[in-house]
Structure formats: structure tokens, C-alpha cells
Design a protein around this motif. Structure first.
Motif, PDB file in Angstrom:
ATOM      1  N   LEU A  72      45.371  16.590  22.682  1.00 54.55           N
ATOM      2  CA  LEU A  72      45.592  17.698  23.614  1.00 54.55           C
ATOM      3  C   LEU A  72      47.003  18.227  23.381  1.00 54.55           C
ATOM      4  CD1 LEU A  72      44.465  19.227  26.143  1.00 54.55           C
ATOM      5  CD2 LEU A  72      45.598  17.469  27.521  1.00 54.55           C
ATOM      6  N   PHE A  92      39.317  24.941  19.811  1.00 58.06           N
ATOM      7  CA  PHE A  92      39.000  24.722  21.226  1.00 58.06           C
ATOM      8  C   PHE A  92      40.264  24.994  22.036  1.00 58.06           C
ATOM      9  CE2 PHE A  92      35.529  21.931  19.650  1.00 58.06           C
ATOM     10  CZ  PHE A  92      34.489  22.415  20.434  1.00 58.06           C
ATOM     11  N   ARG A  93      40.220  26.026  22.855  1.00 58.01           N
ATOM     12  CA  ARG A  93      41.374  26.360  23.697  1.00 58.01           C
ATOM     13  C   ARG A  93      41.038  26.070  25.148  1.00 58.01           C
ATOM     14  NH1 ARG A  93      40.467  30.336  20.114  1.00 58.01           N
ATOM     15  NH2 ARG A  93      42.099  30.810  18.570  1.00 58.01           N
ATOM     16  N   LEU A  94      42.027  25.684  25.924  1.00 59.60           N
ATOM     17  CA  LEU A  94      41.798  25.464  27.345  1.00 59.60           C
ATOM     18  C   LEU A  94      43.096  25.694  28.109  1.00 59.60           C
ATOM     19  CD1 LEU A  94      41.578  21.642  28.144  1.00 59.60           C
ATOM     20  CD2 LEU A  94      42.239  22.492  25.905  1.00 59.60           C
ATOM     21  N   LYS A  95      42.959  25.768  29.419  1.00 56.94           N
ATOM     22  CA  LYS A  95      44.131  25.932  30.272  1.00 56.94           C
ATOM     23  C   LYS A  95      44.252  24.709  31.175  1.00 56.94           C
ATOM     24  CE  LYS A  95      44.218  30.981  30.642  1.00 56.94           C
ATOM     25  NZ  LYS A  95      45.490  31.247  29.966  1.00 56.94           N
ATOM     26  N   ASP A  96      45.473  24.282  31.429  1.00 57.35           N
ATOM     27  CA  ASP A  96      45.624  23.173  32.364  1.00 57.35           C
ATOM     28  C   ASP A  96      45.707  23.722  33.789  1.00 57.35           C
ATOM     29  OD1 ASP A  96      48.194  24.017  32.870  1.00 57.35           O
ATOM     30  OD2 ASP A  96      49.177  22.304  31.945  1.00 57.35           O
ATOM     31  N   MET A 102      46.531  25.380  26.272  1.00 60.37           N
ATOM     32  CA  MET A 102      46.549  24.183  25.442  1.00 60.37           C
ATOM     33  C   MET A 102      45.402  24.277  24.433  1.00 60.37           C
ATOM     34  SD  MET A 102      47.667  21.197  28.116  1.00 60.37           S
ATOM     35  CE  MET A 102      48.671  20.424  26.861  1.00 60.37           C
ATOM     36  N   LEU A 104      42.842  21.726  21.549  1.00 63.23           N
ATOM     37  CA  LEU A 104      42.472  20.421  21.011  1.00 63.23           C
ATOM     38  C   LEU A 104      42.762  20.478  19.512  1.00 63.23           C
ATOM     39  CD1 LEU A 104      39.121  19.783  22.916  1.00 63.23           C
ATOM     40  CD2 LEU A 104      41.453  19.111  23.536  1.00 63.23           C
TER      41      LEU A 104
ATOM     42  N   VAL B  37      51.791  14.165  28.045  1.00 61.10           N
ATOM     43  CA  VAL B  37      51.088  13.960  26.766  1.00 61.10           C
ATOM     44  C   VAL B  37      52.103  13.424  25.759  1.00 61.10           C
ATOM     45  CG1 VAL B  37      49.747  15.067  24.939  1.00 61.10           C
ATOM     46  CG2 VAL B  37      49.503  15.850  27.307  1.00 61.10           C
ATOM     47  N   PHE B  92      39.894  18.490  33.024  1.00 61.89           N
ATOM     48  CA  PHE B  92      40.129  19.510  32.007  1.00 61.89           C
ATOM     49  C   PHE B  92      38.783  20.130  31.641  1.00 61.89           C
ATOM     50  CE2 PHE B  92      44.079  17.106  31.014  1.00 61.89           C
ATOM     51  CZ  PHE B  92      44.974  18.160  30.977  1.00 61.89           C
ATOM     52  N   ARG B  93      38.627  21.408  31.937  1.00 58.84           N
ATOM     53  CA  ARG B  93      37.385  22.103  31.612  1.00 58.84           C
ATOM     54  C   ARG B  93      37.653  23.125  30.509  1.00 58.84           C
ATOM     55  NH1 ARG B  93      37.985  21.799  36.989  1.00 58.84           N
ATOM     56  NH2 ARG B  93      36.406  20.669  38.200  1.00 58.84           N
ATOM     57  N   LEU B  94      36.674  23.376  29.671  1.00 59.94           N
ATOM     58  CA  LEU B  94      36.830  24.400  28.637  1.00 59.94           C
ATOM     59  C   LEU B  94      35.465  24.951  28.271  1.00 59.94           C
ATOM     60  CD1 LEU B  94      37.530  22.736  25.175  1.00 59.94           C
ATOM     61  CD2 LEU B  94      36.878  21.412  27.165  1.00 59.94           C
ATOM     62  N   LYS B  95      35.501  26.037  27.531  1.00 62.76           N
ATOM     63  CA  LYS B  95      34.256  26.642  27.055  1.00 62.76           C
ATOM     64  C   LYS B  95      34.255  26.596  25.541  1.00 62.76           C
ATOM     65  CE  LYS B  95      33.434  29.942  30.807  1.00 62.76           C
ATOM     66  NZ  LYS B  95      32.186  29.404  31.344  1.00 62.76           N
ATOM     67  N   TYR B 137      41.124  11.859  29.562  1.00 61.48           N
ATOM     68  CA  TYR B 137      41.906  13.021  29.984  1.00 61.48           C
ATOM     69  C   TYR B 137      41.795  13.243  31.486  1.00 61.48           C
ATOM     70  CZ  TYR B 137      42.082  13.846  25.046  1.00 61.48           C
ATOM     71  OH  TYR B 137      42.310  13.691  23.706  1.00 61.48           O
ATOM     72  N   ASP B 139      43.895  15.842  34.321  1.00 66.14           N
ATOM     73  CA  ASP B 139      44.962  16.820  34.510  1.00 66.14           C
ATOM     74  C   ASP B 139      45.704  16.496  35.795  1.00 66.14           C
ATOM     75  OD1 ASP B 139      46.602  18.929  34.157  1.00 66.14           O
ATOM     76  OD2 ASP B 139      45.055  20.475  34.194  1.00 66.14           O
ATOM     77  N   ARG B 151      48.470  12.532  31.042  1.00 66.53           N
ATOM     78  CA  ARG B 151      47.270  13.372  31.135  1.00 66.53           C
ATOM     79  C   ARG B 151      46.286  13.051  30.000  1.00 66.53           C
ATOM     80  NH1 ARG B 151      48.654  19.463  32.244  1.00 66.53           N
ATOM     81  NH2 ARG B 151      49.919  19.287  30.351  1.00 66.53           N
ATOM     82  N   GLU B 152      46.807  12.496  28.914  1.00 71.53           N
ATOM     83  CA  GLU B 152      45.963  11.935  27.847  1.00 71.53           C
ATOM     84  C   GLU B 152      46.351  10.478  27.738  1.00 71.53           C
ATOM     85  OE1 GLU B 152      45.566  14.061  24.052  1.00 71.53           O
ATOM     86  OE2 GLU B 152      45.782  12.171  22.980  1.00 71.53           O
TER      87      GLU B 152
END
Lengths: 576, 576
Positions: A72, A92-96, A102, A104, B37, B92-95, B137, B139, B151-152
Motif C-alpha cells: 500500500l 489499483f488506486r484507492l483513497k484512504d 494511494m 497498490l 505504512v 480500505f475499499r477500492l474499485k 489492512y 485504515d 495500516r498495513e
């Protein structure tokens, strides 16, 4: 096995296309958790860890030091090098929770460069090679073939930092040799191919490709010389100049209804004297290119008419510039481009850069477009009637093309990328200003290499290369257990004997998978073949006569061994 | 050390508050990559791997089987159990590129339940314990203290599946004992405390807390009996009923200007005969609660006036219902609630549920609100004048409170959660209908346990518990190197002797960190203290006289050993 968390499946999983995927699922080594995302069950994890051990061992042998970075990661370093956007949808993008961007990590050049900058400040600290065995993430468009191309996977990635180019070359070759040892120890059949650096940046780069029909990478090689290269990296031998003397002058013909190469060749053979083929025509393909930070510019690409333009090869040649095909709007904006009849003269007259395939040497004569509808020019001679702005590797590579080393012909094959070594140079150290104080007291910008091994992918590659129609077959270096011991006799004496033999083998340091299930010998034998331990020992009917059977999963041969000698004989077999 | 990727720092990092964080950064064990992290540098990674080995070993000893699930997980299973939303911002969620919702796994109950459902179908397969050592993980709102709350982070999580409650109890106790062995082998000082299950669901649960001043978890214990519990899990002994006979009737008084407990006590002591304290008043706190799938309902909570309501305890008591304080709008909508003067009678008259602290037993007499402004009632007797709907653990726990086992008093302490074991029961197996065919041919719903060890956190905990003012001190089970060998003598003979000694120790199977740097003995000794190997060997001035010095980093004591005996003596010291 009566306690092992394992269920073998009779049928292939519906989503599996390639043998390794089918077998690893059927044999209970892995299970799908999401598209391109897999769980490792006990047997699979044992193979994965065995691959890791071999990789770790050979990395340690070249003095590489193991560390572990997070998966991360913050956006900033990747923004700095442009890869936050360059990676496109593969990242893979994400927001905290605080809204910070952030990602991966798909690979860690940025983080390692920053780390070395933070820790080291003197030339005395260099060179250094750092590596990690770590979970990586890439949002593949079409995750396929199980763990062969997953979205979450295990990689060994290492990074070398050197004071100068010679140091980088040394680090690069140390990795090259370490990789050869790793793949040899694992029992992978592979080739090393010249490669292009792509988005990674840098100069020299080679790929290690496992030979496989199911591979996604096409490479070519010369069986006579051993030359091998990624299609993108094949260098076409430059044509020798031919004298112009005596060549007839170029002449423009009206050539109605010849929008394609085929129709043009048919016209030529019907109208002119001689036997023409598509190789006598010059095809001029228009693209637009944009250098980093620059504007889009037109580019003409000339290739012999018997070859298509391979866009991936063209892109690799023009890296780091971007390449796009022209749209109708582009043609409308440049009315001098006469679709289907574009010629070198019109491009030159309008200041458009024109690069040609290296086969188009000085003195070669071509039938090509004459820059007006329904007209072609015949006998247009390179170096006399037009002068290209340079050469470009854009034409497709075909079986039978001469090997760049001049020692034979190229043939194509499929491979799976299992390793990649890059001489990155200073792309990343420039981005983060990774300097140390040199021996002369002046700052030295470090030069960097980056090297990857697909650790989890290798499990699939080994399954792919070694399986047979009955199931998996593991090379000794990675087998989950050394011996698969099958109890195929219901007599208590035989059962006790098998248990005792298992204990003896265990005491000798062997890992034994004991099939003590209440199942028929037939079921057990089928499972043993499917699971693929290299040595299968059967305590069966022969036990009453004082023998057990030792089967070689690779050769299929079996020998009977006296019970009293069994432990020693099996240990000797395993130790090779 | 001249090649080791290590830089020690003289100063504490600016963002570090706790000793383990400061020292692990200063000694070059870890580096921050983003908030919460961290990267593991060579020495840190060695400690982490050592902790992993001990955990793996003890898990294997209870028959647990290692597997490895992905960290990148699909939303569906977590949606099924409600945890997709329950986790709130901590998840931590992502699409992915196709827009599918995914998450980074905080813990894997869902996936393990689905996995066992997929693989197992018969009671014969059970019980089974599966575990993984994997990157997790969360957050965290305030990631703090370096790797203590990241967080990790790396966790060992295991899951047991059993046919019945007895089986679950057995699996639970196997884990409990394995954890005791793990923490004993690692050298952690810890207590086991009764805990509540929280969002995890299920019944019995215990936490393993490392004793530490910097811990975020407050627990209480009875030094006399050894009882220990999380504050949320403390059970208040129920008050013995007191006879009502002879108690005066309740009487309502006008009590102007007594909005607080203090002012009420002052009024009582001024107006009535007797010496009243806050403990004689009954404080009625209004909240609203909502059971899963239900509506918000009013709830009155009565506690002795000398205690605050501890919302976390109240929430834990009412789990899985949600709890919120009343808003002004809520008061406006319920005009019978006379703020500051709420009494049990008004609540009963309006059908509001009323739960009281277990100290409020039948026959106890209270000064409390009379349900009209500026009025209180005196001598309101529980069981005579009002009847609560039950008891609730809502009052704060204080040092000196009686231990629930009746054997002494409670004192509070701080701890760091290093392990947690849960008897989950059937929450997850119900969600995924995890059934097997029972011995009688009927389906059996499995019962599940979940067990975690904070692997990376333990590295910080060990640093926290064992460091001194000079630096780290590692217990033998986790030390990055067995021996730190310092060359503190510039004579070539001494340098050669140190190298030879290092080689001898290496041949004896010890891991040696050789300080062969060109640095002063003072710098080297300081680094040796900071880095914290348990045994430091100095090849110094004494070498000319045939001795080396062997220092114990824990006791600080040092002995001189003859060079000829040094390897044996040091090996004996290390092997203990």
C-alpha cells in the motif's frame, strides 16, 4: 491425507483453459477467490514457498540483501515519475479515510530509489543490491490462466544501485547469472531474449521466457545460433546499398482501382513487363507521434508492401513517444495526404518526417503512391528519388526472416515471461535526485537496475511444462512432498508397516505425504498421479511378500524394493 | 556491517512518541513509507521472520494447516455478513477497472467460511484448523507508534471449524495454549484478559495483552487472584437484596438549582439529616438503542451518581444493538423527559425500558429525579417504589472496585493487544450455510472459531518491553543475529583473528553480525548497544594478550575469554 485440507476434483473448472490452471485447481493446489485473485491451499503454498527458497538462496549468493516494502503506497513518488498516470487502468488506486490517494504497488522502483537516497550518502556505501519477495498488484484487463496472470501475485523484485555504468553492468550480469541458476535449479525450460524496456525506461533489457504453447509473449529465435529476442526487440539487418547506375527513371502511371497492395501488384503484372510481388511495392503508413511533453506530429512509415506494420514494434522503436493511427479528421486537416496513394515525395514536399524499414536501402527501387488519386509511381529509387529521415523497426517479423546475427533464420515461438532484467540507468535516480558524495568530494548521481522474477507465476509455469495427461509432476526442487506413500493394503500389518516406513523417511529428513485414507487403491493411485509428487511408494499386496513398490512419476517406471531396504532406497532416490 | 544496508540515526524521528518506534527507526530496523505504512529493512525483516517462525511452529504443533488467502478481496462475502458497512472507515475499499467493488482484507472469516464450504462436505473431514501469516489492512483513524498500530501489518489468523460446541471448545483451548507457548518462547510479558466479542460476533473471547505503559487497551486485574479482563468485559457483582422493612416512604422535595449530582448532594446534606455522597444518588442517563433491523427505542440507564456511564461498556453490553445519545430533537419529541430530573417512575409511566447498574439491588434507597423540573425524590427504594427492567454493565470501572471473583480489588493497567481468540459460533457459517453431512445423514451446521496474533506488532512489543536507555535488546528467539562481533583493534592480527572467529561461529551454526567498518570503537560500541543483539563480542586491545571480551547486552556484564576457547564459549552462551 486423512487430515490434509485437500479435495481433488474429477472435472476441470469451467473457467480454465490452460493445463496448469485446470490441474492446479483439480489437484487442490489453488482456489479462485475473485477474477485473477487466488488462494493457495496447503500443497500449493508448499510449492510457492519452495520457489521462494530457491530465489532467496540465489539472490543471497550475489550479495543481495532482503528487505520488505509495503504494498500500500502513497501516490506522490509515482506522480513524480509519471507512472501514476502512465500505468493507466492497470494500477489499483484507492483513497484512504482522509481522502489521500494511494495505490497498490505494481513494482517498486520509486520506493527503492527514495529509500537508498534516505539511507546512503557516500560512495563508500555503494554498490548495493536490495530485494524483496512481495505481493504485487496489477489490474490486468483479462486476468487469465489462473495464477499464470493474476491480479494479485508474488514477485521477487530487486534493485541495484551503482556509482557508474560499469558497476551497473556488473550488477546486471550478476542478476543474469543468478536467474540462470534459479531457473536451472527449479527445472524450468526457458530462453533469454533481447527485450525492449517499455514503460520501465532505461537501456539494456532482457526477458527470461519459459517455453510454452500457452504463453502470451511471442518471441523469435534462430535455432542455428541460439539468438532469441522479443518480437519488439528484433533488429532487421540493414540492406546493403545497391548502385543506381542503369536503373530506369521513375515514372508515374495512372492506376485506376488499385487501392490495395494486391490490386496494385495485379495492375503492375498486367501492365508492366516483369513479375512483381507485394515485396516490390512500398507501403506508406501514416501515424502521429508525440514525444513526452511535446505536440502530436505526423510521421510516415514506409515498409515493403508484403509486410504489415506491427504497431507494438513501432511503438517500442519510438519509445518514449506515444503513437496513434490517424483519424479521418487528421486526414481532413492534411489534404495533401491522398489516402491509398501516399508517396515519399508528397511527404517530403510537406515536411512530414518519413522513416523506413531497414530493408529499404539506397538503390532499391519501388512501386509506390504518387500522391494523387489513382496514380502510382514505378521505379522510385531510394537514395536517388527520395531520402528517408531514417529507419525504424516497424515491419512485422516473420518466420524465415534472417537472424540479426546472420547465422540462420528466425522462427517464432510462444513464451511466458518469468524474469526480466533492466539496466534502468538514471531515470529514477534523476527523478528523486539520488546522489552520494563521490570519492572526489563531488556528488555522483547513482545508476540503477531493476530485476524481477514472477514467483507465483513460476508455480504455474512448472505445472505447465512438466504435467502429463494424468496430472501434475513436480521437479524435486519444488515438490510439496518428497514422497507420496500410498497404503493400498487393508491388512493391519501393511498399514503398520507403511506408518513405520513413513516415520523412517521422516527421520531421514524427507517430507512424506501418507495416503492413509479409507479409499480404494484405484482412487488413491489416481490422486497420486494428479498431485504429482516425483516419487510414489505403494505399500500394497506385495507387502505380504516383503516388498513395496517405488514408482517414478516422471518415467512411469516402478521397481520393487525389499521392505527392509525401502527407507534407504527411497532416500537415495530422492537425494538423487 | 561494512556491506549491510543499514544507517543508524543519532536522533529520534520527529513523529515518534513511544520508545519502540524511536529505537526501531534509529537502529535502522524500519522506515516509514506513508502514515501507518512501514518498510522493513534487513535487521527488522530478520526479527519479523523469526517471530513468524515461532508462530508457524506452534500452529503446526496443534495440527493447524497453513494456507494463504489473497489480501485483495471481492465485496460480496463481506456484504453477506454486513461487515462491508460495519467496518466503516476502517476498511480500505477500492474499485477495479471494471468498476467492481473490492476491499483489502482486515480479517478473513468470510473467505475461510466459504473456502471450507467449498472443499468439505462430510463430518469425516472435521475438525479442521486453517491458518495464514498474511498482510492485513485497516485504515486506522490515528495510525500511531510506528509498527505498533499500522495500516498495513502482518497477522497470523487462524480459523477452526467444528461439528459441535465441544469441538469448538477444544479448538479454542488448543489455540489458547499455543498462544501461551508462542508468547513464552518469544519472551513477551503478557496477561490473558476476558474480552467481549464486539463486531466479530460470537460468544467467548479472550485477549492476550502485552503489558506496556504505551498500550492503548486498558484492562483491570486483581493482583490477589490473577483475574484479568478488558474493561468492557468486567462483570459487576450483583448487590445482595436488602429488606425493605422500616425504610421510610419516598418523599418528593422541591430542589431548586440542583441540575448536577454535586449540587444535589449539597442540597441533601444541607436540607436533610444525614451525610450523603454522590453514591447515594441515582443518575438516570437516556440513550436510544437500535437492534439489528429494528427501530430506535428509548432506554434509561441508571447508575450510582458517583460513577460516569462508560459508553464503550454500555455498547459492549448491548451488542449487537447500536447505541446513541439523545439529541435535543429527541428530548423535544418526548416531553415527559425532564432533563436533569428524570426518574424511574416517569420512565415506567411512559413505557420506557430502564436498565440499572447491578449495584442498584432490591431494597437500596436513592435520591433521584422526580420527573418535574426542580424536584427530586428522596428514599426511592428499588423493588418497592420502582422495578428496573434488568441490569446492564454501563458504569465505569474504577481502581479499587471489587474483583468479580470476590478475591480482592481491581487495579487498572495498560496493554497492547497481541492476540485475540474468539469462539465465533455460527455467525459466519450461518451467513454462508456451511453445512456438512453428519454421521446420521443429516446436515450439520459447522461452528467456527477465529484466532489472531499480531505478528508485526510483536516486533514493536518486544522492542517496547526489552529496550533500555541505550537501545534495543532482543530475546534470543527473535534476535536478528546471535552475536554482534565488534572489531575494535586496528592490528591486522586482531582483524584476522576476528574474521576467523566469525567464521568459526558461522560454522557452528550461529548468525554473526561482524562490525568490520572503519569506525572508532566508541561508535561501534554505541551501535552495538542500539542494535541490541543479546551477545556482543569485542576483539579489542586484549587480543594481543590472547583474550576477547564477551558482553551480555541484558545484564551489561562482560567476561574475558581466551581466544582459543572463544568460539566454544560463545556458542555455549548463545545456546543457553
Amino acid at each position: 491425507m486423512s487430515n490434509l485440507f485437500l479435495r481433488t476434483l474429477r472435472d476441470d473448472p469451467a473457467d480454465a483453459e490452460v493445463p496448469s490452471h485446470k490441474l492446479l485447481v483439480r489437484a487442490g493446489y489453488v482456489r479462485r477467490a475473485a477474477p485473477g485473485v487466488y488462494s493457495w491451499l496447503p500443497l500449493g503454498l508448499r510449492v510457492l514457498k519452495a520457489v521462494e527458497r530457491v530465489v532467496r538462496d540465489e539472490m543471497s549468493n550475489i550479495g543481495a540483501q532482503e528487505i520488505l516494502l509495503p504494498a500500500l503506497l502513497p501516490r506522490d513518488p509515482y506522480e513524480e515519475t509519471g507512472r501514476w498516470t502512465e500505468y493507466g487502468d492497470a494500477l489499483f488506486r484507492l483513497k484512504d479515510r482522509k481522502g489521500a490517494d494511494m495505490l497498490l504497488g505494481p513494482t517498486h522502483e520509486e520506493l527503492f530509489a527514495q529509500l537508498v537516497k534516505g539511507e546512503y550518502s557516500s560512495y563508500k556505501d555503494l554498490p548495493v543490491i536490495l530485494y524483496q519477495i512481495q505481493t504485487k498488484y496489477r489490474d490486468e484487463e483479462r486476468p487469465r490462466a489462473g495464477i499464470l496472470r493474476g491480479r494479485e501475485f508474488v514477485m521477487k523484485d530487486s534493485y541495484s544501485f551503482d556509482l557508474d555504468d560499469d558497476g551497473l553492468t556488473t550488477s546486471y550480469h550478476a542478476h543474469r547469472e543468478a536467474y540462470q541458476k534459479i531457473f536451472a535449479r527449479l527445472g524450468v525450460r526457458y530462453v533469454i531474449v533481447a527485450a525492449t524496456s517499455g514503460a520501465m525506461g532505461g537501456s539494456a533489457s532482457e526477458e527470461f521466457l519459459a517455453e510454452s504453447e500457452v504463453g502470451e509473449d511471442t518471441f523469435v529465435r534462430c535455432l542455428e545460433s541460439g539468438y532469441a529476442a522479443n518480437v519488439e526487440a528484433v533488429i532487421t539487418p540493414a540492406a546493403q546499398p545497391i548502385p543506381f547506375d542503369g536503373l530506369p527513371p521513375a515514372k508515374v502511371y495512372r492506376t485506376p482501382d488499385t487501392p490495395t497492395i494486391d490490386t496494385l501488384v495485379a495492375w503492375a503484372n498486367a501492365t508492366l513487363e516483369g513479375t512483381f510481388t507485394a515485396a516490390d511495392t512500398l507501403k506508406n503508413v501514416m501515424v502521429k507521434v508525440r514525444a513526452p511533453g511535446g505536440d502530436w506530429e505526423l510521421l510516415g512509415v514506409g515498409v515493403p508492401g508484403d509486410r504489415e506494420v506491427d504497431v507494438k514494434r513501432l511503438e517500442a522503436s519510438l519509445e518514449p513517444a506515444e503513437v496513434e493511427l490517424l483519424t479521418d479528421a487528421d486526414f481532413a486537416a492534411n489534404p495533401f495526404l491522398t489516402k491509398g496513394y501516399i508517396g515519399p515525395k508528397g511527404l517530403a514536399a510537406n515536411g512530414v518526417r518519413f522513416l523506413v524499414d531497414p530493408r529499404i536501402g539506397d538503390g532499391s527501387s519501388w512501386i509506390t503512391g504518387a500522391d494523387e488519386p489513382n496514380h502510382h509511381v514505378v521505379g522510385l529509387v531510394a537514395g536517388r528519388d527520395f531520402t528517408p529521415d531514417g529507419t525504424v523497426e516497424a515491419a512485422e517479423v516473420r518466420d524465415g526472416d534472417p537472424s540479426p546475427d546472420g547465422k540462420g533464420e528466425l522462427v517464432s515461438a510462444k513464451g511466458i515471461e518469468i524474469g526480466h532484467i533492466f539496466q534502468l540507468g538514471r531515470k529514477y535516480t534523476n527523478a528523486f535526485e539520488v546522489d552520494v558524495l563521490g570519492e572526489n568530494g563531488k556528488p555522483v548521481r547513482l545508476t540503477m537496475g531493476s530485476y524481477g522474477v514472477g514467483v507465483s507465476r513460476l508455480v504455474a509455469v512448472l505445472a505447465e511444462q512438466w504435467h502429463d495427461d494424468k496430472g501434475l509432476r513436480w521437479p524435486r526442487a519444488v515438490t510439496p512432498f518428497d514422497v507420496h506413500l500410498v497404503i493400498a493394503n487393508k491388512d493391519q500389518a501393511a498399514i503398520d508397516g507403511a506408518q513405520a516406513l513413513a516415520a523412517e523417511l521422516d527421520a531421514a529428513g524427507l517430507e512424506v505425504l501418507l495416503d492413509d485414507r479409507k479409499a480404494s487403491p484405484g482412487v488413491k493411485f489416481k490422486d497420486a498421479e494428479l498431485l504429482g509428487m516425483p516419487t510414489v511408494v505403494v505399500v500394497g499386496r506385495g507387502y505380504a511378500n516383503g516388498v513395496v513398490e517405488v514408482r517414478d512419476r516422471f518415467s512411469g517406471e516402478s521397481v520393487e524394493v525389499a521392505v527392509a531396504d525401502a527407507a534407504d532406497a527411497i532416500t537415495a532416490t530422492v537425494r538423487g
